[in-house]
Design a protein around this motif. Structure first.
Motif, PDB file in Angstrom:
ATOM      1  N   SER A  90      12.565 -51.796  10.265  1.00 36.83           N
ATOM      2  CA  SER A  90      13.607 -52.769   9.912  1.00 36.83           C
ATOM      3  C   SER A  90      13.158 -53.676   8.774  1.00 36.83           C
ATOM      4  O   SER A  90      13.927 -53.945   7.842  1.00 36.83           O
ATOM      5  CB  SER A  90      13.987 -53.600  11.136  1.00 36.83           C
ATOM      6  OG  SER A  90      14.644 -52.818  12.095  1.00 36.83           O
ATOM      7  N   GLY A  94      14.685 -53.700   5.041  1.00 39.14           N
ATOM      8  CA  GLY A  94      15.229 -54.938   4.500  1.00 39.14           C
ATOM      9  C   GLY A  94      14.668 -55.301   3.142  1.00 39.14           C
ATOM     10  O   GLY A  94      15.295 -56.031   2.377  1.00 39.14           O
ATOM     11  N   THR A 121      20.026 -46.972  16.570  1.00 39.49           N
ATOM     12  CA  THR A 121      19.995 -48.383  16.166  1.00 39.49           C
ATOM     13  C   THR A 121      19.475 -48.527  14.749  1.00 39.49           C
ATOM     14  O   THR A 121      20.074 -49.219  13.904  1.00 39.49           O
ATOM     15  CB  THR A 121      19.121 -49.196  17.135  1.00 39.49           C
ATOM     16  OG1 THR A 121      19.661 -49.109  18.451  1.00 39.49           O
ATOM     17  CG2 THR A 121      19.043 -50.654  16.705  1.00 39.49           C
ATOM     18  N   LEU A 122      18.344 -47.863  14.463  1.00 39.66           N
ATOM     19  CA  LEU A 122      17.764 -47.953  13.119  1.00 39.66           C
ATOM     20  C   LEU A 122      18.678 -47.321  12.074  1.00 39.66           C
ATOM     21  O   LEU A 122      18.803 -47.835  10.960  1.00 39.66           O
ATOM     22  CB  LEU A 122      16.390 -47.300  13.094  1.00 39.66           C
ATOM     23  CG  LEU A 122      15.261 -48.090  13.755  1.00 39.66           C
ATOM     24  CD1 LEU A 122      13.974 -47.283  13.767  1.00 39.66           C
ATOM     25  CD2 LEU A 122      15.036 -49.429  13.034  1.00 39.66           C
ATOM     26  N   VAL A 125      21.535 -49.912  11.370  1.00 39.96           N
ATOM     27  CA  VAL A 125      21.224 -51.144  10.640  1.00 39.96           C
ATOM     28  C   VAL A 125      20.596 -50.889   9.274  1.00 39.96           C
ATOM     29  O   VAL A 125      20.550 -51.805   8.432  1.00 39.96           O
ATOM     30  CB  VAL A 125      20.319 -52.083  11.483  1.00 39.96           C
ATOM     31  CG1 VAL A 125      20.994 -52.433  12.797  1.00 39.96           C
ATOM     32  CG2 VAL A 125      18.934 -51.480  11.720  1.00 39.96           C
ATOM     33  N   THR A 126      20.104 -49.667   9.019  1.00 47.25           N
ATOM     34  CA  THR A 126      19.544 -49.363   7.693  1.00 47.25           C
ATOM     35  C   THR A 126      20.546 -48.658   6.796  1.00 47.25           C
ATOM     36  O   THR A 126      20.227 -48.306   5.660  1.00 47.25           O
ATOM     37  CB  THR A 126      18.287 -48.470   7.810  1.00 47.25           C
ATOM     38  OG1 THR A 126      18.661 -47.197   8.359  1.00 47.25           O
ATOM     39  CG2 THR A 126      17.222 -49.114   8.666  1.00 47.25           C
TER      40      THR A 126
END
Length: 455
Positions: A90, A94, A121-122, A125-126
């Motif tokens: 993460s 970012g 999840t990864l 969010v990526t």
């Protein structure tokens, strides 16, 4: 040659990874692995060099085969201490916009639902920049750490095959593409008719329910694999999109590439469905002479032949310390990583390797290809490997952290770009698009995950 050369950086969340002993080099920054800015610096450097991805290896056991002890392992920090790579992604994502992240995770002791949720999840969010290097766990210490018994080699792959089937159902089949409505007026966030239980009841896993993460950009993360045994090649042919191979010579890699592509065809996939990346150590400098002097210094002053032999012992489940160091090594069937043992026994018809020679050989280049020279020389060699061995790119190790990646990016990448072999700008938004091109964020039609999609 018209194909683009793809580039992966190769790391692990530890001190001694490939070239054991080089942590003693005064310019090696690997001790900073405990700091988040160390990892974000690496990610930014690779993105500056237009790398496709950072591949992070991992293990969950300690190396304890050599001398039946962990003494050399601990002294040379061989894969210990080691931190969980999934927890680093993460922050690195970012700090970047395009770089992909291939994370190693095992199917042997993990649970499909939990691991599928973490990767989803990864990926969410990526923005779809996550890959999974699918491995099976072969070491006794890993089994003990999970209160389990060691699983025989081929059974590990049978477990892995069912594990993937469960994961595909969760990622691809549980939620339809338009399940998320997000309609405030009608107070419907998710359409209940478009979320489904998977009802998987198999030999190794029972996972009946719905997935709990909404659809992500890739759904199934980009899939990598590194097995070179018979079972490993069959698994890669069915499931993998990228394959990592580790052989020291181009002819050995070429034979493996052909074997993998043949297996993909047998599995009903196109030969070019598998993108193959050889493990590569690159030592470069302004001139060939400068690069060779650097390699010689690393090899002579900082490498640890014994440490590398201890790591090799753990990979192949054979204690090299118990053998005559000057007697040729023979192949033996066991539950270790069979491809690693085959490199120095069956795969090389030109010589018979002794343990002493193996320890010395592994000191800088590990089991992979070694490229030493100026940027022009490295680029020439890369072109040759792509043309003659049929590889799609290179998995470049961070041999001396803080030196290897920046020098490759600053010296070699501009030469590759000048030749039109490495892109100047990223194309596509997701990791899978790096492999297959813009518009291919989801698994290809021939991939087994695709059959679980809703029409």
């Amino acid at each position: 040659m018209t194909r683009r050369i793809m580039l992966n950086g190769f790391k692990s969340g530890t001190i001694g990874h490939t070239a054991i002993g080089l942590w003693t080099h005064p310019d090696n920054r690997v001790r900073e692995y405990r700091r988040l800015d160390y990892w974000t610096d690496i990610a930014r450097t690779l993105e500056r060099g237009k790398f496709d991805a950072l591949f992070i290896a991992d293990t969950q056991g300690i190396i304890d085969v050599y001398q039946g002890s962990t003494d050399v392992t601990l002294r040379e920090a061989i894969g210990i201490p080691i931190i969980d790579p999934m927890l680093l992604v993460s922050a690195m994502a970012g700090a970047t916009e395009h770089l992909g992240f291939a994370i190693t995770a095992s199917t042997t002791y993990e649970k499909p639902f939990d691991l599928a949720r973490k990767f989803a999840t990864l990926d969410l969010v990526t923005g779809g920049r996550v890959g999974w290097n699918v491995v099976t766990s072969s070491s006794r210490s890993e089994a003990e750490n999970f209160s389990a018994v060691m699983v025989p080699h081929d059974e590990r792959y049978r477990i892995a095959d069912e594990f993937m089937d469960v994961a595909y159902q969760l990622w691809e089949g549980s939620w339809e593409d338009d399940a998320v409505v997000h309609d405030r007026a009608s107070r419907v966030f998710i359409d209940p008719s478009k979320v489904h239980r998977i009802e998987h009841h198999g030999t190794y896993f029972d996972v009946p329910g719905e997935f709990i993460v909404e659809p992500t950009p890739q759904r199934t993360p980009t899939l990598y694999q590194a097995g070179s045994s018979r079972a490993g090649v069959e698994f890669a042919a069915k499931h993998a999109e990228g394959v990592f191979v580790s052989f020291p010579r181009m002819d050995m890699v070429a034979a493996t590439v052909a074997r993998l592509r043949d297996a993909a065809e047998v599995a009903g996939r196109p030969r070019d469905a598998l993108k193959v990346f050889p493990l590569s150590t690159v030592v470069t400098g302004a001139t060939d002479e400068e690069a060779q002097a650097k390699y010689d210094r690393w090899h002579r002053q900082y490498a640890s032949p014994e440490g590398n032999l201890a790591r090799f012992s753990a990979l192949v489940h054979v204690d090299m310390a118990s053998l005559d160091p000057d007697m040729p090594l023979e192949y033996v069937e066991n539950d270790g990583i069979q491809g690693s043992l085959s490199v120095f026994t069956r795969a090389d018809p030109t010589r018979r390797w002794t343990p002493r020679e193996i320890g010395d050989f592994l000191s800088v280049s590990s089991m992979g290809a070694l490229f030493v020279g100026s940027p022009t020389t490295i680029a020439d060699q890369f072109e040759q490997w792509v043309d003659e061995a049929g590889v799609d790119g290179f998995n470049i190790s961070d041999t001396v952290s803080g030196v290897s990646f920046p020098e490759f990016v600053d010296l070699v990448v501009p030469e590759l770009q000048r030749r039109g072999l490495v892109w100047n700008n990223y194309e596509g938004a997701t990791f899978r698009e790096h492999l297959y091109g813009v518009g291919h964020a989801r698994t290809m039609p021939d991939h087994p995950a695709t059959r679980y999609r809703h029409a």
